[in-house]
Enzyme design. Sequence first.
Site, PDB file in Angstrom:
ATOM      1  N   LYS A 548       0.118  -1.271   0.226  1.00 57.94           N
ATOM      2  CA  LYS A 548       0.017   0.394   0.319  1.00 57.94           C
ATOM      3  C   LYS A 548       1.083   0.992   0.772  1.00 57.94           C
ATOM      4  CE  LYS A 548      -2.352  -1.818   3.234  1.00 57.94           C
ATOM      5  NZ  LYS A 548      -3.837  -1.576   3.655  1.00 57.94           N
ATOM      6  N   ARG A 549       0.350   2.696  -0.325  1.00 53.11           N
ATOM      7  CA  ARG A 549       0.546   3.993  -0.068  1.00 53.11           C
ATOM      8  C   ARG A 549       1.966   4.194   1.185  1.00 53.11           C
ATOM      9  NH1 ARG A 549      -1.469   8.922   1.212  1.00 53.11           N
ATOM     10  NH2 ARG A 549      -3.627   7.811   1.588  1.00 53.11           N
ATOM     11  N   THR A 655      -8.762  -2.049  -0.208  1.00 50.05           N
ATOM     12  CA  THR A 655      -9.387  -3.059  -0.832  1.00 50.05           C
ATOM     13  C   THR A 655      -8.826  -3.780  -1.385  1.00 50.05           C
ATOM     14  OG1 THR A 655      -8.484  -0.719  -2.765  1.00 50.05           O
ATOM     15  CG2 THR A 655     -10.810  -0.846  -2.373  1.00 50.05           C
ATOM     16  N   LYS A 659      -9.260  -7.700  -2.058  1.00 50.74           N
ATOM     17  CA  LYS A 659      -8.303  -8.225  -3.305  1.00 50.74           C
ATOM     18  C   LYS A 659      -7.746  -9.505  -2.324  1.00 50.74           C
ATOM     19  CE  LYS A 659      -8.113  -4.189  -5.028  1.00 50.74           C
ATOM     20  NZ  LYS A 659      -6.960  -2.845  -5.585  1.00 50.74           N
TER      21      LYS A 659
END
Length: 808
Positions: A548-549, A655, A659
């Site tokens: 993630k970021r 999200t 996934k």
Amino acid sequence: MLVDIKSKDQAIEREIENLKEEIVRHLRHQVGVTTEEAAPRDWLVACSLAVRSLLVDRWHASTDSRRKMKQVGYLSMEFLLSRQLQNALLSLGLEREFSTALSELGIDLDKIVDLEAEPALGNGGLGRLAACFLDSMANIGVPAYGYGIYFEYGMFRQTFAGGWQIEQPEEWLVGVNPWDFMRSEPAFEIGFGGHVEHRDQRAIWTPAERVIATAHDLLVPGHDNKLVNTLRLWSAKPLHGFDIATFNRGRHIEAFATKIRSKTLSRLLYPDDSTEEGRELRLKQEYFFAAASVQDMLTRFVREFGKDWTLLPDKISIHLNDTHPALAPVELMRLLVDEHELGWDKAWIITNSVISYTNHTLMPEALETWRLDLMNRIVPRHLQIIEEINLRLVNSPEVTSSSIRSSEVSIVSSDQTPIVNMGRLSAYASHRVNGVSALHSKLVREDLFPDFAALYPERFCNVTNGVSQRLWLYQSNPALSSLIDDLVGVDWRQSFDPSPLARFGDDARVQDAIDAIKTRNKEAAAERIRRLTDHRINPSAMFDVQIKRIHQYKRQLLNILGVIARWNALKETKGAYPSRVVLMGGKAASSYWLAKLIIKLANDVAAKLNADPDTKDRLTFVFLPNYNVSMAEWLIPAADLSQQISLAGTEASGTGNMKLAMNGALTLGTRDGANIEIAEAVGEENTFMFGMNVAEVETLRAQYSPHAVSEADPVLKKVLDQIGGGLFSPDEPDRFRPILDSLLGHGDRYMVLADFADYLRAQAYVDRNWLDKEAWNKKVITNIAGMGRFSSDRAIRQYAESIWTTGS
């Protein structure tokens, strides 16, 4: 029966022959080479054009048949699309036939697919969510246009030099983009700066600078129907690109100055805003794409329905995906009031009925604000409209008759340096405002916009995020999808209901089959990681993934501290710790210095651990460079453990958690965002939850002493001392002092140290579960079976029914 099979086989053979002819035709006529001359990228372009041609008629038919229907304009600064060729083939149901056709031409489809550049149109979850939503709109039949910017370079391509993040241009548009329909029309003049005159009760804005917004259309195909929607992206070009008189006077570079300035608008996503020039460019970008998009929607409306503006809310819905497009309602007011001469009150009712807004963050620094002097310099007429909106709001009967102070809802602050709050503007201008998880929506109502929620309670709602199972399961993990088909039939795909899989949780053969698929995915991922980083990782080890970021609230730092603690334990006890490969990936914003320092810490820790002969076989740590959608497509199906460890109350939804769980990774998570709903769906006993909840965070914050926590925990103190003492940075012992200062000296805002002990407890529980493979695989099956509610199809149906009222 034999006749039917023979007829079907003959039809497939004809299809393959037709595909071969189309590919070769495009290779010769559009690319301009023969099959003997064609390079691999020539084949990629020819294949893309051949597949695109199969979608074009569907696209025109979809557009023509739905002209009179209500249209959604989905405005987003980011759209992180997957590579187009594979998705288009999946939507057409032609993957097998196309692969055979290419094989008979001597070409490997997989190798061609890997050559396609990923559209660099986003950075993180916001863009990946927008791409999933576009996919679902096409699949469930919502007539929609996605709107954004056709960025030439995207954000950046991440590389490392000595463990430091280096930003390189993401040159994804080198050569031809075969999926792009560049339009000469529609094109719109977009103005900046200048002055505003008020004459005859009308405002007349004369911009000092104008550019042309040019449309680039990409196709968004449905998979379960023949519908194709449009993603319309804007690029900027000058009104006059070349000053020949200046050029002839010898000032050659100056002659192209207007062209360079205009093209800058669509060069780069999220330019560094630490300078005044960077902030000015960001504001220009946001107005540019919001204005072009609103003008485009109004142009189509007038063409179909004339200027009966009372019809506008029945025919158009404009959705703001976060605050980047927040100037869209202001532009709509400008067009209705200034250009079409509607009265203010009527125009405002129409605007409010058309606009809706999704909030994606509770972080104060992420809620955009713009200084008044900057707005006056860039969009002077829009600032006047905002000030009028604000004046009417604070003097409205709803506010003046309540106990709410006007300063609590004012869109324009009265500080020494006045600002416009784009979150408040979006919330007030919208008839519906939603958060993206049950917890987040509650905090939006109670903490972020409590006074707006008190004034307009009917506006606020929740739509929990979702992801496209077509992109993130069928396309990314076809072996798992096929196994589910074999076990429960294919009907689960239509409505995405994998719940029948749950009855196989105790079936040893199914457990073995799912484990075998995971192992193959891990072996493939290990080979990709070897080629990418030169690290050789053990596919039989647990793949522990955090992708993630990079941001402090996402707490990659907690993960790093945990890795060091695990290494220490391995060194000290030689105990029965299962082998683990910790994989981290994500980009830090170019101006976010502390996040870049966290990446450097991760890489320095990894270098130390991976070189340790005592532990390297049982613990490997790799930071994967340039994490993007293409990497996610092979990494997510290979993950065993999904780290979702943000501080409770900071992550809106997430999200990636969806996934990963959809592909059988078990969640190690806090009670934050959609983690809570995932645990409810699959059973908390099938996840590894830890840490404080929102109420506990708020209770502790008043008396929190990170230093006391560190002193009371010898495991934690040792880790911090190792970092501070330069164990991982012997060439520069104080390198990571700013990180320690953020934890011990500046209050540990995201409470990394407070959750550390419970994080280690949860990790130990993960180890015990991993060693019981039967129990682990049962949890995997239960997680996959419980993910039906996290489809973006469900989310889009909610938007369509309760927010956009499109009737789909």
